[in-house]
Design a protein around this motif. Structure first.
Motif, PDB file in Angstrom:
ATOM      1  N   ALA A  92       0.022  -5.481 -13.748  1.00 15.21           N
ATOM      2  CA  ALA A  92       0.420  -5.540 -12.340  1.00 15.21           C
ATOM      3  C   ALA A  92       0.030  -6.899 -11.751  1.00 15.21           C
ATOM      4  O   ALA A  92      -1.130  -7.296 -11.799  1.00 15.21           O
ATOM      5  CB  ALA A  92      -0.245  -4.416 -11.561  1.00 15.21           C
ATOM      6  N   GLN A  93       1.006  -7.599 -11.214  1.00 13.40           N
ATOM      7  CA  GLN A  93       0.788  -8.895 -10.585  1.00 13.40           C
ATOM      8  C   GLN A  93       1.581  -8.963  -9.291  1.00 13.40           C
ATOM      9  O   GLN A  93       2.593  -8.286  -9.134  1.00 13.40           O
ATOM     10  CB  GLN A  93       1.244 -10.033 -11.507  1.00 13.40           C
ATOM     11  CG  GLN A  93       0.564 -10.074 -12.857  1.00 13.40           C
ATOM     12  CD  GLN A  93      -0.855 -10.602 -12.819  1.00 13.40           C
ATOM     13  OE1 GLN A  93      -1.309 -11.124 -11.807  1.00 13.40           O
ATOM     14  NE2 GLN A  93      -1.579 -10.463 -13.918  1.00 13.40           N
ATOM     15  N   GLY A  94       1.123  -9.795  -8.355  1.00 14.54           N
ATOM     16  CA  GLY A  94       1.897 -10.038  -7.152  1.00 14.54           C
ATOM     17  C   GLY A  94       1.611  -9.065  -6.027  1.00 14.54           C
ATOM     18  O   GLY A  94       0.548  -8.454  -5.962  1.00 14.54           O
ATOM     19  N   ILE A  95       2.585  -8.921  -5.150  1.00 15.13           N
ATOM     20  CA  ILE A  95       2.444  -8.158  -3.916  1.00 15.13           C
ATOM     21  C   ILE A  95       3.139  -6.807  -4.024  1.00 15.13           C
ATOM     22  O   ILE A  95       4.251  -6.708  -4.531  1.00 15.13           O
ATOM     23  CB  ILE A  95       3.063  -8.933  -2.732  1.00 15.13           C
ATOM     24  CG1 ILE A  95       2.414 -10.315  -2.575  1.00 15.13           C
ATOM     25  CG2 ILE A  95       2.943  -8.128  -1.438  1.00 15.13           C
ATOM     26  CD1 ILE A  95       0.982 -10.286  -2.137  1.00 15.13           C
ATOM     27  N   ARG A  96       2.442  -5.765  -3.558  1.00 11.93           N
ATOM     28  CA  ARG A  96       3.049  -4.431  -3.454  1.00 11.93           C
ATOM     29  C   ARG A  96       2.748  -3.885  -2.060  1.00 11.93           C
ATOM     30  O   ARG A  96       1.610  -3.932  -1.602  1.00 11.93           O
ATOM     31  CB  ARG A  96       2.472  -3.458  -4.474  1.00 11.93           C
ATOM     32  CG  ARG A  96       2.524  -3.899  -5.920  1.00 11.93           C
ATOM     33  CD  ARG A  96       3.889  -3.705  -6.534  1.00 11.93           C
ATOM     34  NE  ARG A  96       3.814  -3.787  -7.977  1.00 11.93           N
ATOM     35  CZ  ARG A  96       3.674  -4.906  -8.684  1.00 11.93           C
ATOM     36  NH1 ARG A  96       3.586  -6.064  -8.057  1.00 11.93           N
ATOM     37  NH2 ARG A  96       3.600  -4.883 -10.003  1.00 11.93           N
ATOM     38  N   ARG A  97       3.765  -3.329  -1.422  1.00  9.76           N
ATOM     39  CA  ARG A  97       3.558  -2.629  -0.150  1.00  9.76           C
ATOM     40  C   ARG A  97       3.495  -1.140  -0.453  1.00  9.76           C
ATOM     41  O   ARG A  97       4.311  -0.613  -1.208  1.00  9.76           O
ATOM     42  CB  ARG A  97       4.704  -2.922   0.804  1.00  9.76           C
ATOM     43  CG  ARG A  97       4.449  -2.473   2.247  1.00  9.76           C
ATOM     44  CD  ARG A  97       5.638  -2.780   3.124  1.00  9.76           C
ATOM     45  NE  ARG A  97       5.319  -2.629   4.534  1.00  9.76           N
ATOM     46  CZ  ARG A  97       6.212  -2.766   5.511  1.00  9.76           C
ATOM     47  NH1 ARG A  97       7.482  -3.067   5.223  1.00  9.76           N
ATOM     48  NH2 ARG A  97       5.851  -2.616   6.781  1.00  9.76           N
ATOM     49  N   LEU A  98       2.519  -0.449   0.128  1.00 10.35           N
ATOM     50  CA  LEU A  98       2.310   0.954  -0.207  1.00 10.35           C
ATOM     51  C   LEU A  98       3.569   1.784  -0.020  1.00 10.35           C
ATOM     52  O   LEU A  98       3.940   2.576  -0.890  1.00 10.35           O
ATOM     53  CB  LEU A  98       1.168   1.534   0.631  1.00 10.35           C
ATOM     54  CG  LEU A  98       0.808   2.982   0.293  1.00 10.35           C
ATOM     55  CD1 LEU A  98       0.194   3.076  -1.096  1.00 10.35           C
ATOM     56  CD2 LEU A  98      -0.143   3.571   1.330  1.00 10.35           C
ATOM     57  N   ARG A  99       4.242   1.603   1.081  1.00 13.13           N
ATOM     58  CA  ARG A  99       5.420   2.432   1.367  1.00 13.13           C
ATOM     59  C   ARG A  99       6.553   2.201   0.363  1.00 13.13           C
ATOM     60  O   ARG A  99       7.432   3.054   0.206  1.00 13.13           O
ATOM     61  CB  ARG A  99       5.927   2.191   2.785  1.00 13.13           C
ATOM     62  CG  ARG A  99       6.461   0.811   3.071  1.00 13.13           C
ATOM     63  CD  ARG A  99       6.989   0.682   4.493  1.00 13.13           C
ATOM     64  NE  ARG A  99       5.957   0.912   5.492  1.00 13.13           N
ATOM     65  CZ  ARG A  99       6.160   0.828   6.816  1.00 13.13           C
ATOM     66  NH1 ARG A  99       7.379   0.543   7.272  1.00 13.13           N
ATOM     67  NH2 ARG A  99       5.177   1.030   7.656  1.00 13.13           N
ATOM     68  N   ALA A 126      -0.965  -4.764  -0.976  1.00 11.77           N
ATOM     69  CA  ALA A 126      -1.978  -5.128  -1.964  1.00 11.77           C
ATOM     70  C   ALA A 126      -1.530  -6.327  -2.780  1.00 11.77           C
ATOM     71  O   ALA A 126      -0.367  -6.430  -3.181  1.00 11.77           O
ATOM     72  CB  ALA A 126      -2.269  -3.949  -2.892  1.00 11.77           C
ATOM     73  N   VAL A 127      -2.480  -7.226  -3.031  1.00 11.61           N
ATOM     74  CA  VAL A 127      -2.294  -8.319  -3.980  1.00 11.61           C
ATOM     75  C   VAL A 127      -2.888  -7.842  -5.302  1.00 11.61           C
ATOM     76  O   VAL A 127      -4.058  -7.482  -5.371  1.00 11.61           O
ATOM     77  CB  VAL A 127      -3.030  -9.593  -3.530  1.00 11.61           C
ATOM     78  CG1 VAL A 127      -2.789 -10.720  -4.524  1.00 11.61           C
ATOM     79  CG2 VAL A 127      -2.600 -10.000  -2.125  1.00 11.61           C
ATOM     80  N   PHE A 128      -2.075  -7.819  -6.350  1.00 12.66           N
ATOM     81  CA  PHE A 128      -2.520  -7.356  -7.669  1.00 12.66           C
ATOM     82  C   PHE A 128      -2.800  -8.544  -8.578  1.00 12.66           C
ATOM     83  O   PHE A 128      -2.073  -9.544  -8.560  1.00 12.66           O
ATOM     84  CB  PHE A 128      -1.444  -6.489  -8.329  1.00 12.66           C
ATOM     85  CG  PHE A 128      -1.413  -5.068  -7.838  1.00 12.66           C
ATOM     86  CD1 PHE A 128      -1.950  -4.037  -8.599  1.00 12.66           C
ATOM     87  CD2 PHE A 128      -0.857  -4.755  -6.609  1.00 12.66           C
ATOM     88  CE1 PHE A 128      -1.929  -2.724  -8.156  1.00 12.66           C
ATOM     89  CE2 PHE A 128      -0.819  -3.444  -6.150  1.00 12.66           C
ATOM     90  CZ  PHE A 128      -1.366  -2.431  -6.923  1.00 12.66           C
ATOM     91  N   ALA A 129      -3.851  -8.389  -9.393  1.00  7.55           N
ATOM     92  CA  ALA A 129      -4.166  -9.403 -10.406  1.00  7.55           C
ATOM     93  C   ALA A 129      -4.693  -8.697 -11.645  1.00  7.55           C
ATOM     94  O   ALA A 129      -5.670  -7.952 -11.570  1.00  7.55           O
ATOM     95  CB  ALA A 129      -5.203 -10.384  -9.883  1.00  7.55           C
ATOM     96  N   TYR A 162       3.576 -16.546  -1.285  1.00  4.90           N
ATOM     97  CA  TYR A 162       2.287 -16.969  -1.821  1.00  4.90           C
ATOM     98  C   TYR A 162       1.720 -15.966  -2.831  1.00  4.90           C
ATOM     99  O   TYR A 162       0.535 -16.051  -3.191  1.00  4.90           O
ATOM    100  CB  TYR A 162       1.281 -17.164  -0.680  1.00  4.90           C
ATOM    101  CG  TYR A 162       1.478 -18.439   0.104  1.00  4.90           C
ATOM    102  CD1 TYR A 162       0.774 -19.593  -0.222  1.00  4.90           C
ATOM    103  CD2 TYR A 162       2.385 -18.501   1.146  1.00  4.90           C
ATOM    104  CE1 TYR A 162       0.959 -20.776   0.488  1.00  4.90           C
ATOM    105  CE2 TYR A 162       2.581 -19.674   1.868  1.00  4.90           C
ATOM    106  CZ  TYR A 162       1.864 -20.810   1.529  1.00  4.90           C
ATOM    107  OH  TYR A 162       2.058 -21.975   2.233  1.00  4.90           O
ATOM    108  N   ALA A 163       2.545 -15.034  -3.282  1.00  3.41           N
ATOM    109  CA  ALA A 163       2.066 -13.962  -4.160  1.00  3.41           C
ATOM    110  C   ALA A 163       1.401 -14.496  -5.422  1.00  3.41           C
ATOM    111  O   ALA A 163       0.312 -14.049  -5.807  1.00  3.41           O
ATOM    112  CB  ALA A 163       3.224 -13.031  -4.526  1.00  3.41           C
ATOM    113  N   PHE A 164       2.042 -15.449  -6.085  1.00  3.59           N
ATOM    114  CA  PHE A 164       1.491 -15.981  -7.332  1.00  3.59           C
ATOM    115  C   PHE A 164       0.170 -16.706  -7.077  1.00  3.59           C
ATOM    116  O   PHE A 164      -0.794 -16.575  -7.845  1.00  3.59           O
ATOM    117  CB  PHE A 164       2.493 -16.929  -7.999  1.00  3.59           C
ATOM    118  CG  PHE A 164       2.030 -17.473  -9.325  1.00  3.59           C
ATOM    119  CD1 PHE A 164       2.055 -16.678 -10.461  1.00  3.59           C
ATOM    120  CD2 PHE A 164       1.532 -18.766  -9.430  1.00  3.59           C
ATOM    121  CE1 PHE A 164       1.608 -17.169 -11.688  1.00  3.59           C
ATOM    122  CE2 PHE A 164       1.088 -19.268 -10.641  1.00  3.59           C
ATOM    123  CZ  PHE A 164       1.120 -18.457 -11.772  1.00  3.59           C
TER     124      PHE A 164
END
Length: 271
Positions: A92-99, A126-129, A162-164
């Protein structure tokens, strides 16, 4: 709303880079993200396989947002969290919105009504790394009753731009992070642990498929969503649900929640 200039973002990014590998990194990371999209609260969580997650950093405007975190979320509710499910999918990488990642009936679940609503969260991104094959970091920024409004389209677009960068900052800073439970054996699959707990405490014996369907329901999936995930017909899912309810001697989803949720704290105790 105050517009943030590119030079302000550049300065915040430079300060964050300078803070890498120091205790000041979380605060500088927070300052950077606030210039991209203002938030009411931020929590950085490390997920390790199916072990209980660890909180690495938190800040808030209203303390109520994290009051149920330690007892409820870390106590077992995380097993139903859509962001936790993203971690389990791997890489999991990048941006995820809960909804956007939550199941279609998420707002009907016990998790949403009895945990999430307590926090007063209105929106969460959430920002995932991915740190290793087992460890995922999430920096969850939320909007709660403090501001009383969700993230807008422009803020979400800026975060995606700016996700990366944000993921890379988390990954670089915590590149050597290892979960305390890493030396322990990985727990059995959640479906298996649920079946064992139900049998032990209620003498209810579910099949693997029935336990799987029960977990889909708890996470907020409709029958249609379950059928798509399991690649079976809608009618087959309805049969599974009827069998599940019959074995548990219940007749509603609310009764299923009442029966299973008290077991979740035990499902996280890996010895």
């Amino acid at each position: 709303m105050k517009w943030v200039t590119h030079s302000e973002i550049d300065e915040a990014l430079a300060n964050t880079l300078l803070a890498l590998a120091t205790p000041a990194l979380p605060q500088h990371f927070s300052s950077l993200v606030k210039r991209l999209a203002a938030f009411d609260n931020l929590i950085i969580i490390a997920y390790h396989g199916e072990h209980r997650p660890a909180v690495l950093y938190r800040e808030y405007t209203d303390p109520v947002v994290y009051l149920p975190m330690d007892s409820q979320y870390l106590g077992g509710d995380y097993l139903l969290d859509p962001f936790y499910r993203e971690h389990l999918r791997g890489d999991a990488q990048g941006i995820r919105r809960l909804r956007d990642v939550a199941p279609d009936h998420f707002r009907r679940t016990h998790y949403y009504k009895n945990y999430y609503q307590q926090t007063t969260l209105l929106d969460e991104v959430a920002v995932f790394a991915t740190i290793t094959t087992d460890v995922t970091l999430t920096a969850c920024l939320g909007r709660d009753r403090s501001s009383g409004k969700p993230f807008n389209k422009r803020e979400l677009e800026v975060l995606q731009q700016y996700a990366f960068t944000l993921s890379s900052l988390l990954k670089k800073h915590w590149q050597d992070y290892r979960f305390e439970g890493v030396i322990k054996a990985s727990p059995a699959p959640l479906e298996e642990r649920l079946r064992e707990a139900l049998n032990q405490h209620h003498s209810i014996r579910l099949s693997p498929r029935q336990a799987e369907v029960a977990l889909f329901i708890l996470r907020g999936h409709s029958s249609l969503s379950i059928s798509l995930h399991l690649e079976v017909s809608l009618q087959t899912v309805k049969v599974f649900r009827r069998q599940l309810y019959a074995k548990c001697c219940i007749s509603s989803q609310a009764e299923l929640f009442a029966l299973l949720m008290p077991l979740f704290a035990q499902l996280t105790e890996h010895k």
